[in-house]
Design a protein around this motif. Structure first.
Motif, short mmCIF file in Angstrom:
data_model
loop_
_atom_site.label_atom_id
_atom_site.label_comp_id
_atom_site.label_asym_id
_atom_site.label_seq_id
_atom_site.Cartn_x
_atom_site.Cartn_y
_atom_site.Cartn_z
N SER A 436 0.73 -1.05 0.01
CA SER A 436 -0.12 -0.05 0.04
C SER A 436 0.89 1.26 0.04
O SER A 436 1.90 1.21 0.93
CB SER A 436 -0.69 0.11 1.21
N VAL A 437 0.74 2.02 -0.92
CA VAL A 437 1.51 3.22 -1.20
C VAL A 437 0.40 4.51 -0.88
O VAL A 437 -0.58 4.56 -1.70
CB VAL A 437 2.07 3.31 -2.54
N HIS A 438 0.74 5.46 0.14
CA HIS A 438 -0.02 6.67 0.24
C HIS A 438 1.07 7.84 0.23
O HIS A 438 1.88 7.82 0.82
CB HIS A 438 -0.54 6.47 1.78
N GLY A 439 0.22 9.01 -0.50
CA GLY A 439 0.87 10.23 -0.67
C GLY A 439 1.23 10.61 -1.80
O GLY A 439 0.39 10.53 -2.64
N SER A 440 2.21 11.55 -2.24
CA SER A 440 2.65 11.86 -3.40
C SER A 440 4.04 11.13 -3.87
O SER A 440 4.95 11.16 -3.38
CB SER A 440 2.93 13.54 -3.23
N LEU A 441 3.90 10.77 -5.01
CA LEU A 441 5.10 10.05 -5.70
C LEU A 441 5.96 10.98 -6.41
O LEU A 441 5.34 11.26 -7.89
CB LEU A 441 4.79 8.62 -6.17
N THR A 442 6.97 11.24 -6.24
CA THR A 442 7.96 12.21 -7.11
C THR A 442 9.48 11.23 -7.15
O THR A 442 9.43 10.47 -6.54
CB THR A 442 7.97 13.45 -6.39
N PHE A 443 9.97 11.98 -7.87
CA PHE A 443 11.52 11.38 -8.05
C PHE A 443 12.19 11.49 -6.73
O PHE A 443 13.15 10.58 -6.58
CB PHE A 443 12.26 12.39 -9.06
N LEU A 444 11.88 12.33 -5.86
CA LEU A 444 12.47 12.31 -4.63
C LEU A 444 12.37 11.16 -3.76
O LEU A 444 13.03 10.71 -2.93
CB LEU A 444 12.00 13.53 -3.80
N GLY A 445 11.15 10.42 -3.90
CA GLY A 445 10.91 9.14 -3.28
C GLY A 445 11.15 7.73 -4.04
O GLY A 445 10.90 6.80 -3.65
N PHE A 470 -0.48 12.37 -6.59
CA PHE A 470 0.42 12.96 -7.54
C PHE A 470 1.27 11.76 -7.92
O PHE A 470 1.72 11.25 -7.01
CB PHE A 470 1.18 14.38 -7.11
N MET A 471 1.76 11.57 -9.16
CA MET A 471 2.78 10.63 -9.51
C MET A 471 3.47 11.46 -10.99
O MET A 471 2.90 11.54 -11.92
CB MET A 471 2.25 9.26 -10.04
N ASP A 472 4.72 11.63 -10.50
CA ASP A 472 5.45 12.22 -11.84
C ASP A 472 6.07 11.17 -12.54
O ASP A 472 5.91 10.03 -12.44
CB ASP A 472 6.68 13.08 -11.17
N HIS A 473 6.85 11.51 -13.76
CA HIS A 473 7.20 10.68 -14.52
C HIS A 473 8.15 9.67 -14.23
O HIS A 473 8.19 8.42 -14.46
CB HIS A 473 7.81 11.23 -16.03
N ALA A 474 8.89 10.09 -13.14
CA ALA A 474 10.17 9.39 -12.51
C ALA A 474 9.62 7.98 -11.80
O ALA A 474 9.98 6.71 -11.69
CB ALA A 474 11.03 10.13 -11.93
N ALA A 475 8.44 8.48 -10.98
CA ALA A 475 7.81 7.53 -10.22
C ALA A 475 6.99 6.33 -10.99
O ALA A 475 7.20 5.25 -10.55
CB ALA A 475 6.97 8.20 -9.24
N PHE A 476 6.45 6.91 -12.04
CA PHE A 476 5.77 6.10 -12.92
C PHE A 476 6.65 5.10 -13.63
O PHE A 476 6.70 3.82 -13.65
CB PHE A 476 4.85 6.72 -14.14
N GLU A 477 7.82 5.39 -14.13
CA GLU A 477 8.79 4.57 -14.76
C GLU A 477 9.38 3.63 -13.70
O GLU A 477 9.49 2.57 -13.96
CB GLU A 477 10.09 5.44 -15.27
N ALA A 478 9.58 4.03 -12.59
CA ALA A 478 10.06 3.14 -11.23
C ALA A 478 9.01 2.00 -11.14
O ALA A 478 9.53 0.66 -11.11
CB ALA A 478 10.36 3.60 -10.28
N VAL A 479 7.77 2.31 -10.87
CA VAL A 479 6.58 1.33 -10.62
C VAL A 479 6.62 0.41 -12.09
O VAL A 479 6.50 -0.85 -11.72
CB VAL A 479 5.45 2.07 -10.39
N HIS A 480 6.63 1.07 -13.06
CA HIS A 480 6.29 0.37 -14.31
C HIS A 480 7.30 -0.51 -14.79
O HIS A 480 7.28 -2.05 -14.85
CB HIS A 480 6.21 1.30 -15.60
N ALA A 481 8.61 -0.15 -14.42
CA ALA A 481 9.73 -1.07 -14.85
C ALA A 481 9.93 -2.38 -13.69
O ALA A 481 10.20 -3.53 -14.01
CB ALA A 481 11.25 -0.30 -14.65
N TRP A 482 9.54 -2.06 -12.64
CA TRP A 482 9.41 -2.97 -11.53
C TRP A 482 8.10 -4.12 -11.86
O TRP A 482 8.48 -5.44 -11.59
CB TRP A 482 9.12 -2.68 -10.14
N ARG A 483 7.14 -3.60 -12.09
CA ARG A 483 6.11 -4.55 -12.60
C ARG A 483 6.29 -5.33 -13.86
O ARG A 483 6.31 -6.49 -13.70
CB ARG A 483 4.68 -3.87 -12.82
N VAL A 484 7.13 -4.85 -14.76
CA VAL A 484 7.57 -5.53 -16.00
C VAL A 484 8.57 -6.54 -15.64
O VAL A 484 8.34 -8.06 -15.88
CB VAL A 484 7.91 -4.57 -17.10
#
Length: 786
Positions: A436-445, A470-484
Motif C-alpha cells: 500500500s502506497v500513500h501520498g505523493s510519488l515524485t522523483f525524490l521518493g 500525484f505521480m511524476d514521470h520518474a515514479a511512474f517509470e520506477a513502478v512500471h519497470a518493477w512491474r514488468v
C-alpha cells in the motif's frame, strides 16, 4: 416511567456588533482613554528604537506621530497602532552606516510608494505567504541583536560592530564598567521585570500604568535628583532644525538603494499585515481590510520619510495595548499620535532629562522578550522549530536579509519534503503480498520506493494499492519497470488505484498535470442531511437513488476488484450482532469493509435463548455463521440512547402496547431477563429512570445476550474448544467512542489509545476486542461503567 431528554445545545454569544453612528459618546470616551495609554507606551519605545538604529532621536518620535495619524486615518484596521518598530532597526542601522541618514529617508519614502502601489493592485494577502516560523525567527534574531548591542550601552560602554564582538566583549564590559549608567540600567530592567508582577492593592492595579513609562520615569527621576553624571537625550531646539529630509544617493549607489527599498517595504508590509490579523482577535469590531491597511502603511511611510522619520509599520505591542485598553475605532491611534506631538512641542525639556542608559536598558528588556520560548514550543509542535532557530541565528550572526533568505529557503525545503512525503507498507497475506502506497510519488521518493519493491520475493502474487494524489514521470517509470520485471520472473501484479488513475493514465495517455483533490463529498460518512451536495427537496427514494449514483461515480470502480474476489464466497472475521438503530453503523465504528463482518441486526440486539419458540431467524444466523462460515468471533454491540431499551424501561414488554406494536412488544419480551438483571443491581438509584439508567440497561443487556449465546450448542462447544470467542461492545452515541466489556471486571471500558496508519490484524483465532466472555463471566452481576 419518566425519562430525561436533553435540550438543544445553547449557542455561544455572537460577537458584539457596532450599530448606529461610528463615533458615539461612549466610543469616543473609550478611544480617548485608550489613546492616552498607548501614548505612554509609545514615547519611550520610539526613542529607544531610534537609539538602537543610530538615527536622530527626533526621527523616532516623528515616525510615531505620522504612524498614528496617517496610518490611523487611511488604514484598514480598527485598532492597529503604527509607528517605528524594533524589527526594522537592523535594516535602518545598516542603511545609515552605508548611505547616511538623508538617503535612508529617501529609501523610506520609496518603500512607502511601493506599499501604496501594492495596496492599489490588491496584493496584500500575498504578503501572508511568508512562513510564520521565518517571521518569528526574524523578530527573535532582531531582538537578540538589539539586546546584545544595547546591553553595552546600559553598562556604560558602547556597542560593537557585530553580534560576535558584542558577545566576546561582554565579560570585559561587565567587569570594568561600574558607573552611574549601570545603576540607571539596572533600575530600569528591574522595574520592567517586576512591575507586571505586583499584586493589586484594593482597586488599584499597578499593571494599568505601562511598565516602560514607570521604568524610564523612575530611572530619570533618580538620576536627575541624584545629579548623576549620565548621558541624556538631546533634541533639536526647533522643528526647522530638526528636519533633515531625503536626499538622492550617489550615482553608484542606486542598485543597493533599490534592494533596500524592497527590503524595507517587505518587512514593513508583512509585519503590519500579520499584526493587524493578530490584533483582530482582541476586539469585536469590523475585521481588517488588508489592502486598505497596506495602502495606509505606505502613505505613512511616505510622509514619515519626507519629514525625516523612521520607517513605519503596525506594532503588535501597541496595537494589543490599544485593544485591551478599550480602543474601538481608529480614533484612538490618531489621538495617540496627536498626544505625542503635543508632548514633544510642550515638554521637550522633560524628554531631555531621560538618561540614554534607561532607553538602552528598556531595549534590552524588549529585545529579550522578542525571543519567545512560547513561539518556539508552538513551532516545534508543527515541526518548524528548525526554521525558527536557523532564521534566528542567521539574523544574529549574518544579518537580517541573509537570515530571512536562509529561513525562507529552509521553510521551502521543509514544505517540499512534506508535500512529497509518502508511506509504503508491505504485508504478506497467505500466498499474496499486499503493498500500500500513500501520498505523493515524485522523483525524490523513487529510491525508497524501488528499495521496498525490490524486497518482494520473485514470483510472488502482489496486490499494489496506489493511494496517491500525484505521480511524476520518474515514479511512474520506477513502478512500471518493477512491474514488468516482476511479471517477467513469473510473478503477478494487480494494481488498484484508490484515488486517481495516475498509473493507468500515464500508461495509456497524458497524466494529470497537478495534484488531484479527493472525489465525492468530504463528509462521505455523514447523514444525507449534513452534506451540502444533497438537495433537501429529495424524497426517500430520491435520496437512495442519489446515493447510488454517487456510489457509482466515486466508489464502484475502485471496489470492483475487491468485490470480484468476494463474489465467489465470504470469509468474515466476526458475527456482529447489533441493534437495528439507524445511528449505529457497524462497518464505520469498526473500520471494516465488505466481507469482514457477518452482521445480524434487530431491535435491541437481542439473541433469544435457543429453546425460545417463535421467530428462529436469530438462531439461524448464529448457526450459519458458526457452522457454515466458521467465524472465529461473535460480537454483541449495544448502544446508548437505545429506543428498545427505553421501551423496555417503560414496560412495553408486559402488555399488548399501542395498536400496531404487538409484534414489537412480543419481541421485547425476550429482553425481560435483562431488565430483571438491572433491577437486581444493589446500587441502582431509586426514582424514575435517568439517562444513566438507560445506559446501564443497554450494557447489562449486552451481557445477558452473551449468556444466551452460550445456550446454543454450536457456540458453547466452540468456545470450550477455544476456536470461538465472544465479545461485548458498547457504542456511546454522544462521544462516538467504542467501549469493550472487560471479562475480569465486568465493566465496559473505552478502547485505549489512538493508532493511525495501521492495518487491522488478520484472523488468528482471537476476537475483535480481545475479550473472552465465557458462561461464568457473562452471568456475573457487576456494575458496568457508563
Amino acid at each position: 416511567m419518566r425519562t430525561h431528554a436533553q435540550g438543544p445545545p445553547t449557542e455561544p454569544p455572537a460577537a458584539p456588533a457596532t450599530h448606529g453612528r461610528l463615533f458615539d459618546r461612549r466610543t469616543v470616551a473609550a478611544d480617548v482613554g485608550a489613546s492616552l495609554v498607548v501614548f505612554l507606551v509609545a514615547v519611550p519605545l520610539s526613542l529607544g528604537i531610534a537609539v538602537a538604529a543610530g538615527a536622530p532621536l527626533i526621527a523616532g518620535l516623528t515616525a510615531a506621530v505620522v504612524g498614528g495619524i496617517v496610518a490611523g486615518l487611511l488604514g484598514g484596521s480598527m485598532v492597529q497602532v503604527s509607528g517605528p518598530t524594533a524589527a526594522q532597526t537592523i535594516i535602518v542601522a545598516e542603511l545609515i552606516t552605508t548611505y547616511g541618514w538623508r538617503v535612508t529617508c529617501l529609501i523610506t519614502v520609496l518603500a512607502g510608494v511601493l506599499q501604496i502601489a501594492l495596496g492599489a493592485v490588491r496584493i496584500a494577502r500575498a504578503a501572508l505567504a511568508v512562513s510564520p516560523a521565518v517571521i518569528h525567527g526574524m523578530l527573535a534574531g532582531v531582538g537578540a541583536t538589539i539586546a546584545l548591542a544595547q546591553l553595552h550601552v546600559a553598562l556604560g560602554g558602547a556597542p560593537q560592530s557585530s553580534a560576535l564582538r558584542n558577545i566576546s566583549d561582554l565579560p570585559h564590559q561587565v567587569a570594568h564598567n561600574h558607573t552611574a549608567a549601570v545603576a540607571v540600567g539596572v533600575i530600569t530592567i528591574a522595574i520592567m521585570f517586576g512591575w507586571g508582577r505586583l499584586p493589586a492593592i484594593g482597586r488599584i492595579r499597578p499593571s494599568v500604568v505601562p511598565a516602560s513609562l514607570v521604568a524610564v520615569g523612575t530611572a530619570t527621576a533618580i538620576a536627575t535628583l541624584g545629579r548623576w553624571e549620565v548621558q541624556t537625550v538631546t533634541l533639536p531646539d526647533s522643528l526647522v532644525e530638526a528636519w533633515s529630509g531625503p536626499a538622492l544617493p550617489e550615482t553608484g549607489q542606486w542598485h543597493g538603494v533599490v534592494l533596500a527599498v524592497a527590503a524595507v517595504a517587505m518587512v514593513a508590509s508583512v509585519e503590519s499585515l500579520l499584526s493587524a490579523i493578530a490584533v483582530d482577535r482582541e476586539h469585536g469590531g469590523r475585521r481588517v481590510q488588508l489592502n486598505r491597511e497596506l495602502f495606509g502603511q505606505g502613505a505613512a511611510n511616505t510622509v514619515s520619510g519626507a519629514l525625516g522619520g523612521l520607517p513605519v509599520a503596525g506594532v503588535i505591542v501597541r496595537s494589543t495595548t490599544n485593544a485591551r485598553a478599550g480602543g474601538r475605532t481608529p480614533l484612538s491611534a490618531i489621538l495617540h499620535g496627536v498626544w505625542i506631538l503635543v508632548f514633544v512641542a510642550l515638554f521637550a525639556r522633560v524628554v531631555e532629562l531621560i538618561p540614554m542608559a534607561a532607553l538602552a536598558a528598556l531595549l534590552v528588556f524588549v529585545g529579550a522578550r522578542m525571543v519567545s520560548i512560547a513561539h518556539l514550543r508552538d513551532l516545534r509542535r508543527h515541526h518548524e522549530g528548525s526554521v525558527y532557530l536557523v532564521t534566528l541565528f542567521a539574523v544574529v550572526f549574518l544579518g537580517l536579509l541573509e537570515g530571512v533568505c536562509l529561513g525562507f529557503a529552509l521553510a521551502m525545503i521543509v514544505s517540499l519534503r512534506r508535500l512529497t512525503r509518502f508511506t509504503v507498507r508491505t504485508e504478506e497475506r497467505g500466498d499474496r503480498v499486499h503493498v500500500s502506497v500513500h501520498g505523493s510519488l515524485t522523483f525524490l521518493g523513487v529510491p525508497r520506493l524501488a528499495h521496498v519493491l525490490r524486497t518482494i520475493p520473485p514470483g510472488a502474487r502482489v496486490d499494489l494499492d496506489l493511494h496517491v494524489d500525484f505521480m511524476d514521470h520518474a515514479a511512474f517509470e520506477a513502478v512500471h519497470a518493477w512491474r514488468v520485471d516482476h511479471e517477467r520472473g513469473g510473478g503477478a501484479v494487480d494494481i488498484d488505484e484508490a484515488h486517481e488513475q495516475w498509473y493507468t493514465r500515464s500508461s495509456t495517455r497524458t497524466a494529470p498535470a497537478a495534484k488531484t483533490a479527493p472525489t465525492g463529498p468530504v463528509r462521505w460518512w455523514a447523514p444525507w442531511e449534513m452534506r451540502a451536495e444533497t438537495d433537501g427537496q429529495l424524497n426517500a427514494l430520491g435520496l437512495l437513488t442519489a446515493g447510488a449514483r454517487e456510489y457509482h461515480a466515486s466508489t464502484a470502480d475502485r471496489m470492483r476488484s475487491v468485490m470480484s474476489r468476494l463474489a465467489h464466497g465470504q470469509n468474515p472475521t466476526a458475527l456482529f450482532v447489533t441493534c437495528a438503530d439507524s445511528r449505529v453503523v457497524p462497518n464505520l465504528i469498526t473500520a471494516s469493509g465488505p466481507g469482514d463482518l457477518f452482521t445480524l441486526r434487530n431491535v435491541g440486539n437481542l439473541v433469544p435463548p435457543s429453546e425460545t419458540p417463535g421467530d428462529g431467524s436469530v438462531g439461524a444466523a448464529v448457526e450459519y455463521a458458526v457452522t457454515v462460515l466458521g467465524v472465529p468471533s461473535i460480537v454483541v454491540c449495544g448502544h446508548s440512547h437505545c429506543g428498545a431499551m427505553r421501551a423496555l424501561l417503560e414496560g412495553a414488554h408486559t402488555d399488548a402496547g399501542e395498536p400496531g406494536t404487538s409484534h414489537m412488544c412480543r419481541w421485547l419480551a425476550n429482553a425481560g431477563p435483562s431488565l430483571a438483571r438491572l433491577d437486581a443491581a444493589p446500587d441502582l438509584p431509586e426514582g424514575p429512570p435517568t439517562t444513566e439508567t438507560l445506559c446501564r440497561l443497554a450494557q447489562v443487556n449486552v451481557e445477558e445476550q452473551l449468556g444466551n449465546l452460550m445456550g446454543y450448542d454450536v457456540v458453547r462447544e466452540r468456545v470450550e474448544s477455544g476456536t470461538l470467542t465472544l465479545t461485548g461492545m458498547y457504542y456511546d452515541l454522544e462521544t462516538a467512542r467504542v467501549h469493550l466489556l472487560d471479562a475480569a471486571t465486568g465493566r465496559f471500558t473505552p478502547v485505549p489509545g489512538v493508532v493511525t496508519g495501521t492495518v487491522p490484524p488478520q484472523r488468528t483465532g482471537t476476537d475483535v476486542g480481545g475479550q473472552l466472555i465465557d458462561g461464568s463471566s457473562s452471568g456475573a452481576s457487576s456494575r458496568p461503567s457508563c
